[in-house]
Structure formats: C-alpha cells, structure tokens
Design a protein around this motif. Structure first.
Motif, PDB file in Angstrom:
ATOM      1  N   VAL A  46       0.812  -1.221   0.000  1.00 11.75           N
ATOM      2  CA  VAL A  46       0.000   0.000   0.000  1.00 11.75           C
ATOM      3  C   VAL A  46       0.844   1.269   0.000  1.00 11.75           C
ATOM      4  N   GLN A  47       2.153   1.109   0.215  1.00  8.83           N
ATOM      5  CA  GLN A  47       2.989   2.301   0.303  1.00  8.83           C
ATOM      6  C   GLN A  47       4.370   2.008  -0.243  1.00  8.83           C
ATOM      7  N   ASP A  48       4.913   2.962  -1.002  1.00  7.51           N
ATOM      8  CA  ASP A  48       6.301   2.889  -1.494  1.00  7.51           C
ATOM      9  C   ASP A  48       7.101   3.968  -0.779  1.00  7.51           C
ATOM     10  N   LEU A  58      22.858   4.405  10.239  1.00  6.72           N
ATOM     11  CA  LEU A  58      22.149   3.164  10.585  1.00  6.72           C
ATOM     12  C   LEU A  58      20.723   3.553  10.946  1.00  6.72           C
ATOM     13  N   ARG A  59      19.759   3.021  10.198  1.00  7.21           N
ATOM     14  CA  ARG A  59      18.340   3.280  10.476  1.00  7.21           C
ATOM     15  C   ARG A  59      17.732   1.986  11.023  1.00  7.21           C
ATOM     16  N   GLY A  60      17.182   2.074  12.225  1.00  5.20           N
ATOM     17  CA  GLY A  60      16.552   0.876  12.795  1.00  5.20           C
ATOM     18  C   GLY A  60      16.991   0.658  14.223  1.00  5.20           C
ATOM     19  N   LEU A  61      16.533  -0.416  14.777  1.00  5.91           N
ATOM     20  CA  LEU A  61      15.661  -1.454  14.297  1.00  5.91           C
ATOM     21  C   LEU A  61      14.213  -1.029  14.560  1.00  5.91           C
ATOM     22  N   HIS A  62      13.438  -0.962  13.475  1.00  9.99           N
ATOM     23  CA  HIS A  62      12.081  -0.440  13.581  1.00  9.99           C
ATOM     24  C   HIS A  62      11.025  -1.509  13.325  1.00  9.99           C
ATOM     25  N   TYR A  63       9.886  -1.291  13.962  1.00 14.64           N
ATOM     26  CA  TYR A  63       8.697  -2.115  13.703  1.00 14.64           C
ATOM     27  C   TYR A  63       7.477  -1.342  14.183  1.00 14.64           C
ATOM     28  N   GLY A  70       4.777  -5.611   6.513  1.00  9.19           N
ATOM     29  CA  GLY A  70       5.714  -6.419   5.735  1.00  9.19           C
ATOM     30  C   GLY A  70       6.455  -5.459   4.818  1.00  9.19           C
ATOM     31  N   LYS A  71       7.724  -5.702   4.561  1.00 10.00           N
ATOM     32  CA  LYS A  71       8.519  -4.777   3.740  1.00 10.00           C
ATOM     33  C   LYS A  71       9.298  -5.548   2.680  1.00 10.00           C
ATOM     34  N   LEU A  72       9.220  -5.017   1.449  1.00 10.69           N
ATOM     35  CA  LEU A  72      10.041  -5.545   0.358  1.00 10.69           C
ATOM     36  C   LEU A  72      11.059  -4.461   0.028  1.00 10.69           C
ATOM     37  N   GLY A 117      11.621  -7.004  13.115  1.00 12.34           N
ATOM     38  CA  GLY A 117      12.214  -5.670  13.131  1.00 12.34           C
ATOM     39  C   GLY A 117      13.125  -5.531  11.928  1.00 12.34           C
ATOM     40  N   HIS A 118      13.352  -4.299  11.510  1.00  8.83           N
ATOM     41  CA  HIS A 118      14.156  -4.056  10.300  1.00  8.83           C
ATOM     42  C   HIS A 118      15.076  -2.871  10.513  1.00  8.83           C
ATOM     43  N   GLY A 119      16.270  -2.996   9.940  1.00 12.41           N
ATOM     44  CA  GLY A 119      17.210  -1.880   9.972  1.00 12.41           C
ATOM     45  C   GLY A 119      18.292  -2.090   8.929  1.00 12.41           C
ATOM     46  N   LEU A 130      14.867   1.853  -1.307  1.00 12.51           N
ATOM     47  CA  LEU A 130      13.460   1.883  -1.707  1.00 12.51           C
ATOM     48  C   LEU A 130      12.756   0.662  -1.147  1.00 12.51           C
ATOM     49  N   TYR A 131      11.536   0.832  -0.679  1.00 17.06           N
ATOM     50  CA  TYR A 131      10.806  -0.318  -0.192  1.00 17.06           C
ATOM     51  C   TYR A 131       9.300  -0.130  -0.248  1.00 17.06           C
ATOM     52  N   LYS A 132       8.630  -1.254  -0.368  1.00 15.56           N
ATOM     53  CA  LYS A 132       7.174  -1.327  -0.402  1.00 15.56           C
ATOM     54  C   LYS A 132       6.722  -1.874   0.950  1.00 15.56           C
ATOM     55  N   TYR A 136       0.121   0.900   6.207  1.00 18.60           N
ATOM     56  CA  TYR A 136       0.521   2.309   6.174  1.00 18.60           C
ATOM     57  C   TYR A 136       1.382   2.663   7.385  1.00 18.60           C
ATOM     58  N   TYR A 137       2.156   3.711   7.204  1.00 20.38           N
ATOM     59  CA  TYR A 137       2.951   4.266   8.298  1.00 20.38           C
ATOM     60  C   TYR A 137       2.021   4.687   9.423  1.00 20.38           C
ATOM     61  N   ALA A 138       2.362   4.244  10.620  1.00 27.09           N
ATOM     62  CA  ALA A 138       1.544   4.578  11.796  1.00 27.09           C
ATOM     63  C   ALA A 138       2.511   4.939  12.922  1.00 27.09           C
ATOM     64  N   HIS A 141       2.276   3.789  16.459  1.00 24.48           N
ATOM     65  CA  HIS A 141       2.525   2.373  16.761  1.00 24.48           C
ATOM     66  C   HIS A 141       3.987   1.977  16.550  1.00 24.48           C
ATOM     67  N   GLU A 142       4.800   2.955  16.081  1.00 21.46           N
ATOM     68  CA  GLU A 142       6.176   2.602  15.752  1.00 21.46           C
ATOM     69  C   GLU A 142       7.011   2.412  17.010  1.00 21.46           C
ATOM     70  N   ARG A 143       7.847   1.385  17.021  1.00 24.47           N
ATOM     71  CA  ARG A 143       8.762   1.105  18.132  1.00 24.47           C
ATOM     72  C   ARG A 143      10.161   0.904  17.574  1.00 24.47           C
ATOM     73  N   ASP A 166      17.961  10.634  16.696  1.00 25.53           N
ATOM     74  CA  ASP A 166      17.776  10.678  18.154  1.00 25.53           C
ATOM     75  C   ASP A 166      16.907   9.493  18.605  1.00 25.53           C
ATOM     76  N   LYS A 167      15.894   9.228  17.806  1.00 26.93           N
ATOM     77  CA  LYS A 167      14.978   8.126  18.132  1.00 26.93           C
ATOM     78  C   LYS A 167      15.744   6.800  18.196  1.00 26.93           C
ATOM     79  N   ASP A 168      16.584   6.559  17.195  1.00 27.52           N
ATOM     80  CA  ASP A 168      17.302   5.282  17.148  1.00 27.52           C
ATOM     81  C   ASP A 168      18.368   5.205  18.234  1.00 27.52           C
TER      82      ASP A 168
HETATM   83  C1  T46 Z   1       8.870   5.593   7.813  1.00 28.97           C
HETATM   84  C2  T46 Z   1       8.151   6.858   7.454  1.00 28.97           C
HETATM   85  C3  T46 Z   1       8.598   8.095   7.877  1.00 28.97           C
HETATM   86  N1  T46 Z   1       7.903   9.223   7.540  1.00 28.97           N
HETATM   87  C4  T46 Z   1       8.428  10.513   8.003  1.00 28.97           C
HETATM   88  C5  T46 Z   1       8.503  10.657   9.503  1.00 28.97           C
HETATM   89  C6  T46 Z   1       9.719  11.519   9.714  1.00 28.97           C
HETATM   90  O1  T46 Z   1       9.348  12.905   9.706  1.00 28.97           O
HETATM   91  C7  T46 Z   1      10.608  11.241   8.522  1.00 28.97           C
HETATM   92  C8  T46 Z   1      11.754  10.312   8.844  1.00 28.97           C
HETATM   93  O2  T46 Z   1      11.206   9.197   9.543  1.00 28.97           O
HETATM   94  P1  T46 Z   1      12.164   8.136  10.219  1.00 28.97           P
HETATM   95  O3  T46 Z   1      13.324   8.835  10.856  1.00 28.97           O
HETATM   96  O4  T46 Z   1      11.301   7.242  11.076  1.00 28.97           O
HETATM   97  O5  T46 Z   1      12.686   7.328   8.956  1.00 28.97           O
HETATM   98  P2  T46 Z   1      13.541   5.983   9.019  1.00 28.97           P
HETATM   99  O6  T46 Z   1      14.516   6.033  10.131  1.00 28.97           O
HETATM  100  O7  T46 Z   1      14.036   5.766   7.646  1.00 28.97           O
HETATM  101  O8  T46 Z   1      12.458   4.885   9.349  1.00 28.97           O
HETATM  102  C9  T46 Z   1      12.347   3.710   8.579  1.00 28.97           C
HETATM  103  O9  T46 Z   1      13.521   2.995   8.791  1.00 28.97           O
HETATM  104  C10 T46 Z   1      13.474   1.611   8.933  1.00 28.97           C
HETATM  105  C11 T46 Z   1      14.674   1.032   8.261  1.00 28.97           C
HETATM  106  C12 T46 Z   1      12.240   0.923   8.555  1.00 28.97           C
HETATM  107  O10 T46 Z   1      12.226  -0.268   8.262  1.00 28.97           O
HETATM  108  C13 T46 Z   1      10.973   1.644   8.601  1.00 28.97           C
HETATM  109  O11 T46 Z   1      10.345   1.554   7.351  1.00 28.97           O
HETATM  110  C14 T46 Z   1      11.064   3.053   9.001  1.00 28.97           C
HETATM  111  O12 T46 Z   1      10.939   3.077  10.404  1.00 28.97           O
HETATM  112  O13 T46 Z   1       9.761  10.616   7.536  1.00 28.97           O
HETATM  113  C15 T46 Z   1       6.766   9.188   6.776  1.00 28.97           C
HETATM  114  O14 T46 Z   1       6.146  10.218   6.494  1.00 28.97           O
HETATM  115  N2  T46 Z   1       6.299   7.970   6.353  1.00 28.97           N
HETATM  116  C16 T46 Z   1       6.949   6.805   6.651  1.00 28.97           C
HETATM  117  O15 T46 Z   1       6.496   5.717   6.219  1.00 28.97           O
END
Ligand code: T46
Length: 181
Positions: A46-48, A58-63, A70-72, A117-119, A130-132, A136-138, A141-143, A166-168
């Motif tokens: 539903v989302q790209d 390093l981005r993650g570990l997110h869920y 699910g992510k492709l 979890g993914h990172g 790039l990922y599908k 939807y992004y919520a 609910h993100e941890r 900062d979050k990570d």
């Molecule tokens: C994920 C996402 C983010 N955003 C906005 C929220 C923030 O303002 C900005 C950056 O978000 P964030 O720092 O959470 O982005 P990532 O660190 O790349 O997060 C992703 O990184 C890991 C590797 C994942 O597997 C997840 O898909 C996702 O959590 O994009 C959106 O508007 N839509 C989205 O689907």
C-alpha cells in the motif's frame, strides 16, 4: 526471479532477472503475479518509500507494534547491510537476526515479514533505499529496538560508530520492549 529462504525462513531473498545489454540493464523490480507465485505470499503493498542516507548511517531497528508492516526492500544506489530480526515471542527463533548486503550492483531484494524488526547500515558513500510496505505508516505504533542490543548481537560491519537519529539512539532493549506474541 530467484527466491530463497534466509536462515530465518520467513525472511526471503529475491534475486530478480537482470537483462543487460550495451545500453545498460532492465529488470522488473516488482511483479505482483510473479511475487505471489514464487513466494507463496498473498500480500498487498500500500505504500512505497524512498530514503537516502550517507555512509555510516544506521536506520533501525524499527517495527510497528500495531499495523505491523511487511517490507520488500532494495537498494538502487550504493550498498547497505540490511537486517531483519524475529520479534515474535512465540517463535523458536525469537531475537535471532539475518543480514544481507543489498546494492545497486547485486539488485537483491529482501522480504521482511510483519513480526520482524528491520534496519540497515549504509556501507557506500551514500545509499538510496526503496521499499514497499503492506500497511501504512503509523507513527503512534512505531517502536525501536537498539541496533546494538547484546541479546540480539547483530554483527554490523561497522568501521566506526554509526550515525543515528535521536529516536534510534534511544532504542529499547529487546528484554524491555513490547513486541509480538
Ligand atoms: C517511515 C516513514 C517516515 N515518515 C516521516 C517521519 C519523519 O518525519 C521522517 C523520517 O522518519 P524516520 O526517521 O522514522 O525514517 P527511518 O529512520 O528511515 O524509518 C524507517 O527505517 C526503517 C529502516 C524501517 O524499516 C521503517 O520503514 C522506518 O521506520 O519521515 C513518513 O512520512 N512515512 C513513513 O512511512
């Protein structure tokens, strides 16, 4: 396309067929019918998403605890070390991880199922990721689980400390985190 199971069998490595010629290359980055036939999965994306990161990020570990995604995932420029972690407490492989290199050169993709979890860590000067996703992004609910959680023990190919949001940087330890049943 070739599909193979990773050490965590629910995580799939997809190797698309690449048609190279003197102009460059062509590949089908996603084909719904082929994906369903070769993976046996019945999913709707539903989302790209597209993120660009510098070397060492390093981005993650997110869920998402609710509305798990699910992510492709794939890399169209640069190279990353991509990781999936089983976060299902009922799983015999809870807390176990797999890591693969995804790059513009190997064109590989990884299917990270809901419940994981993914990172990723950027190995090249920069990487376009790039990922599908199947939901939807919520953000509510993100941890986030700490990238260096000792109970998971991911062997990141790290030459130096990673660049984290900062979050990570405040990721929870798995032992303290609410994950999936
Ligand atoms: C994920 C996402 C983010 N955003 C906005 C929220 C923030 O303002 C900005 C950056 O978000 P964030 O720092 O959470 O982005 P990532 O660190 O790349 O997060 C992703 O990184 C890991 C590797 C994942 O597997 C997840 O898909 C996702 O959590 O994009 C959106 O508007 N839509 C989205 O689907």
């Amino acid at each position: 396309m070739k599909v193979s199971r990773c050490a965590l069998p629910e995580v799939l490595l997809l190797e698309p067929r690449v048609f190279g010629d003197e102009r460059g290359f062509f590949l089908e980055s996603y084909n719904a019918r082929q994906f369903a036939e070769l993976t046996g999965l019945d999913v709707d994306f539903v989302q790209d998403n597209h993120s660009r990161s510098a070397q060492g990020v390093l981005r993650g570990l997110h869920y998402q605890l609710l509305q798990p995604q699910g992510k492709l995932v794939r890399v169209v420029r640069g190279r990353v070390f991509d990781v999936a972690v089983d976060l299902r407490r009922s799983s015999p492989r809870f807390g176990q991880w797999v890591g693969v290199e995804l790059s513009e050169h190997n064109h590989h993709q990884l299917w990270v199922p809901p419940g994981f979890g993914h990172g990723f860590l950027v190995l090249s000067e920069s990487a376009d990721f790039l990922y599908k996703t199947t939901d939807y992004y919520a953000p509510q609910h993100e941890r986030c689980i700490a990238w260096n959680d000792p109970d998971i023990g991911i062997e990141w190919p790290l030459p130096s400390p990673p660049v984290l949001s900062d979050k990570d940087a405040r990721g929870s330890l798995l032992a303290d985190a609410q994950t999936y049943d």
